[in-house]
Design a protein around this motif. Structure first.
Motif, PDB file in Angstrom:
ATOM      1  N   PRO A 102     -76.035   7.433 -16.552  1.00 14.41           N
ATOM      2  CA  PRO A 102     -75.514   7.873 -17.937  1.00 14.41           C
ATOM      3  C   PRO A 102     -75.334   9.453 -17.896  1.00 14.41           C
ATOM      4  O   PRO A 102     -75.126   9.890 -16.426  1.00 14.41           O
ATOM      5  N   LEU A 103     -74.514   9.171 -18.602  1.00  7.90           N
ATOM      6  CA  LEU A 103     -73.504  10.872 -18.729  1.00  7.90           C
ATOM      7  C   LEU A 103     -74.137  12.105 -18.619  1.00  7.90           C
ATOM      8  O   LEU A 103     -73.750  12.997 -17.741  1.00  7.90           O
ATOM      9  N   GLY A 104     -75.817  11.819 -19.113  1.00  6.81           N
ATOM     10  CA  GLY A 104     -76.189  13.451 -18.957  1.00  6.81           C
ATOM     11  C   GLY A 104     -75.991  13.220 -16.937  1.00  6.81           C
ATOM     12  O   GLY A 104     -75.992  14.981 -16.805  1.00  6.81           O
ATOM     13  N   ALA A 105     -76.766  12.221 -16.551  1.00  6.11           N
ATOM     14  CA  ALA A 105     -76.707  12.826 -14.893  1.00  6.11           C
ATOM     15  C   ALA A 105     -75.518  12.584 -14.194  1.00  6.11           C
ATOM     16  O   ALA A 105     -74.983  13.607 -13.412  1.00  6.11           O
ATOM     17  N   VAL A 106     -74.092  12.817 -14.665  1.00  6.41           N
ATOM     18  CA  VAL A 106     -72.766  12.627 -14.906  1.00  6.41           C
ATOM     19  C   VAL A 106     -72.288  13.752 -14.761  1.00  6.41           C
ATOM     20  O   VAL A 106     -72.083  15.156 -13.928  1.00  6.41           O
ATOM     21  N   LEU A 107     -72.786  14.388 -16.175  1.00  7.10           N
ATOM     22  CA  LEU A 107     -71.858  16.168 -16.590  1.00  7.10           C
ATOM     23  C   LEU A 107     -73.270  17.410 -15.822  1.00  7.10           C
ATOM     24  O   LEU A 107     -72.768  18.347 -15.429  1.00  7.10           O
ATOM     25  N   GLN A 108     -74.230  16.996 -15.354  1.00  2.00           N
ATOM     26  CA  GLN A 108     -75.066  17.486 -14.892  1.00  2.00           C
ATOM     27  C   GLN A 108     -74.856  17.671 -13.383  1.00  2.00           C
ATOM     28  O   GLN A 108     -74.546  18.929 -12.411  1.00  2.00           O
ATOM     29  N   ASN A 109     -74.109  16.617 -12.241  1.00  2.00           N
ATOM     30  CA  ASN A 109     -73.565  16.806 -10.997  1.00  2.00           C
ATOM     31  C   ASN A 109     -72.231  17.823 -11.811  1.00  2.00           C
ATOM     32  O   ASN A 109     -71.993  18.970  -9.918  1.00  2.00           O
ATOM     33  N   LEU A 110     -71.536  17.248 -12.382  1.00  3.54           N
ATOM     34  CA  LEU A 110     -70.704  18.548 -12.428  1.00  3.54           C
ATOM     35  C   LEU A 110     -71.328  19.487 -12.792  1.00  3.54           C
ATOM     36  O   LEU A 110     -70.518  20.396 -11.811  1.00  3.54           O
ATOM     37  N   SER A 111     -71.860  20.129 -13.263  1.00  7.54           N
ATOM     38  CA  SER A 111     -72.679  21.601 -13.447  1.00  7.54           C
ATOM     39  C   SER A 111     -72.915  22.332 -11.777  1.00  7.54           C
ATOM     40  O   SER A 111     -73.486  23.007 -10.885  1.00  7.54           O
ATOM     41  N   ASP A 112     -73.966  21.132 -11.066  1.00  4.48           N
ATOM     42  CA  ASP A 112     -74.150  21.040 -10.032  1.00  4.48           C
ATOM     43  C   ASP A 112     -73.160  21.352  -8.612  1.00  4.48           C
ATOM     44  O   ASP A 112     -73.154  22.703  -7.670  1.00  4.48           O
ATOM     45  N   ALA A 113     -72.063  20.326  -8.963  1.00  5.81           N
ATOM     46  CA  ALA A 113     -70.928  21.300  -8.312  1.00  5.81           C
ATOM     47  C   ALA A 113     -70.300  21.880  -8.317  1.00  5.81           C
ATOM     48  O   ALA A 113     -69.214  22.627  -7.958  1.00  5.81           O
ATOM     49  N   LEU A 114     -69.706  22.290 -10.085  1.00  4.03           N
ATOM     50  CA  LEU A 114     -69.201  23.600 -10.387  1.00  4.03           C
ATOM     51  C   LEU A 114     -69.920  24.594 -11.029  1.00  4.03           C
ATOM     52  O   LEU A 114     -70.047  24.551 -12.392  1.00  4.03           O
ATOM     53  N   PRO A 115     -70.706  25.415 -10.467  1.00  4.16           N
ATOM     54  CA  PRO A 115     -72.319  25.781 -11.361  1.00  4.16           C
ATOM     55  C   PRO A 115     -71.374  27.442 -11.549  1.00  4.16           C
ATOM     56  O   PRO A 115     -70.392  28.169 -10.676  1.00  4.16           O
ATOM     57  N   GLY A 116     -72.090  27.750 -12.756  1.00  2.82           N
ATOM     58  CA  GLY A 116     -71.936  29.625 -13.069  1.00  2.82           C
ATOM     59  C   GLY A 116     -70.264  29.761 -13.766  1.00  2.82           C
ATOM     60  O   GLY A 116     -69.561  29.253 -13.874  1.00  2.82           O
ATOM     61  N   HIS A 117     -69.948  31.382 -13.958  1.00  2.48           N
ATOM     62  CA  HIS A 117     -68.955  31.539 -14.194  1.00  2.48           C
ATOM     63  C   HIS A 117     -67.901  31.624 -13.452  1.00  2.48           C
ATOM     64  O   HIS A 117     -66.852  31.289 -13.844  1.00  2.48           O
TER      65      HIS A 117
END
Length: 399
Positions: free
Chosen positions: A147-162
């Motif tokens: 799902p799109l939401g899961a893919v975007l969350q994985n991106l946030s986890d791999a590339l976190p924060g500022h």
């Protein structure tokens, strides 16, 4: 100076040969002075209304229902010379050195994103952003459908924060653009459909008084009534530039952007001296250093109480925690959203928090090409909640 964007979502259009050959995208860079901010602050209160935009497709729904299957993803250097140097208080640019991101879904739909790089604002430089985006692209292409939401969350986890916000923004833009192209709807409708146009003003960088006057006269002829001025390197020079502009464009409104260049006392002095000239800015953006929270609050209080001028936090807002600190501490009247410093999902979180707190919003950029600026324009038009919009033309329509 109206412009139409005819692709279904992204303002970048590529020929079939470009898509198959792996050539770099043809992108238009903002000429000097073309970073812009839109709309005017209401006379006293900077707080926007909480009207609900028209939901036509629903980005949140798609995060749960749309299955993303990436077959190819790549990051490329995006190097474009500027027509003229662009100078602000914290940096001087002669070229854009960003990162373009291309994502292709199994359906054949292609999306483009851009990781903008400006060391005074982003934590990444171009080599760092390119390396991180490249690693994320490889992971996307190797991952199973999700799902799109899961893919975007994985991106946030791999590339976190500022620290990785710019690379994350480029990947998020490309994925969301590909999804919008896959279901054949424009991004402005995906983000709520509140409007298909945005209206902007135009920026004058730090230049000599004579150069500023020439630009102001040119922009007056093009119909721009509000000018955003980059200030903050030298207080006296800034005043001379303002005087020169007033001579050729006496009826214009001003937005001041100091890019952290003043102390609190200097920022208040600028407002005092402008008042003596009969000039009241409609907005004063980031007057002090990003970590000078006390100074930001002092300028915000003085600006509103003395002159009814709203103050915006830009560099000071690099996360949801920063936004909450600004909101709860009454440190500024406006929050500037930049995708490069927050990412797309991070920006949406702050937008939601600001709207609930009735804090006015602006959406900005740095020196991006039309890839990132087009995405930001669609986001602003679709949500319909921004009092100030930074874009490339004085009015842009999206189809």
């Amino acid at each position: 100076m109206d412009t139409s964007i005819s692709s279904s979502s992204s303002p970048l259009r590529m020929s079939r040969n470009e898509r198959s050959s792996g050539a770099s995208p043809r992108a238009e860079v903002l000429p000097v002075g073309r970073q812009t901010v839109a709309s005017r602050l209401r006379a006293i209160s900077p707080s926007p209304s909480l009207q609900k935009p028209v939901e036509t497709f629903g980005f949140d729904d798609l995060k749960d229902t749309f299955s993303v299957d990436v077959v190819a993803a790549e990051a490329r250097p995006l190097n474009v010379p500027l027509a003229a140097p662009f100078t602000i208080a914290s940096s001087r640019l002669e070229a854009v050195n960003n990162v373009a991101v291309r994502v292709e879904l199994r359906s054949g739909a292609v999306g483009w994103g851009e990781a903008p790089v400006l060391p005074s604002v982003t934590a990444e430089d171009q080599p760092g952003a390119l390396a991180e985006a490249g690693r994320a692209c490889a992971a996307l292409a190797a991952a199973p459908a999700a799902p799109l939401g899961a893919v975007l969350q994985n991106l946030s986890d791999a590339l976190p924060g500022h620290a990785f916000a710019s690379a994350r923004a480029g990947l998020e833009m490309a994925l969301i653009d590909a999804v919008a192209n896959s279901i054949r709807i424009p991004l402005w409708r995906l983000f709520g459909g509140a409007s298909k146009s945005v209206t902007t003003d135009i920026t004058i960088p730090i230049v000599t008084p004579n150069e500023a006057a020439q630009l102001a006269a040119k922009y007056r002829g093009q119909g721009f009534q509000t000018l955003k001025l980059k200030v903050g390197k030298n207080l006296n020079s800034d005043i001379e530039v303002l005087k020169a502009i007033r001579l050729v464009h006496p009826d214009c409104s001003f937005i001041l952007d100091a890019n952290e260049g003043y102390t609190a006392n200097q920022a208040i002095e600028v407002l005092d001296r402008l008042n003596e000239m009969g000039v009241t800015p409609v907005l004063f953006e980031q007057p002090v250093h990003r970590d000078d929270w006390e100074g930001l609050r002092d300028v915000s209080i003085a600006a509103m109480e003395k002159y009814r001028v709203a103050v915006a936090a830009d560099e000071s807002c690099r996360s949801l925690l920063d936004a909450q600190k600004i909101i709860h501490g009454n440190l500024a009247h406006v929050i500037n959203i930049k995708l490069a410093k927050l990412g797309v999902l991070g920006a949406l979180e702050i937008i939601d928090a600001a709207r609930k707190a009735r804090i006015a919003l602006m959406i900005g950029g740095m020196v991006e090409t039309r890839i990132a600026m087009g995405f930001a324009g669609h986001l602003a038009a679709g949500l319909g909640c921004f009092r100030f919009v930074l874009k490339i033309m004085k009015k842009c329509y999206f189809s």
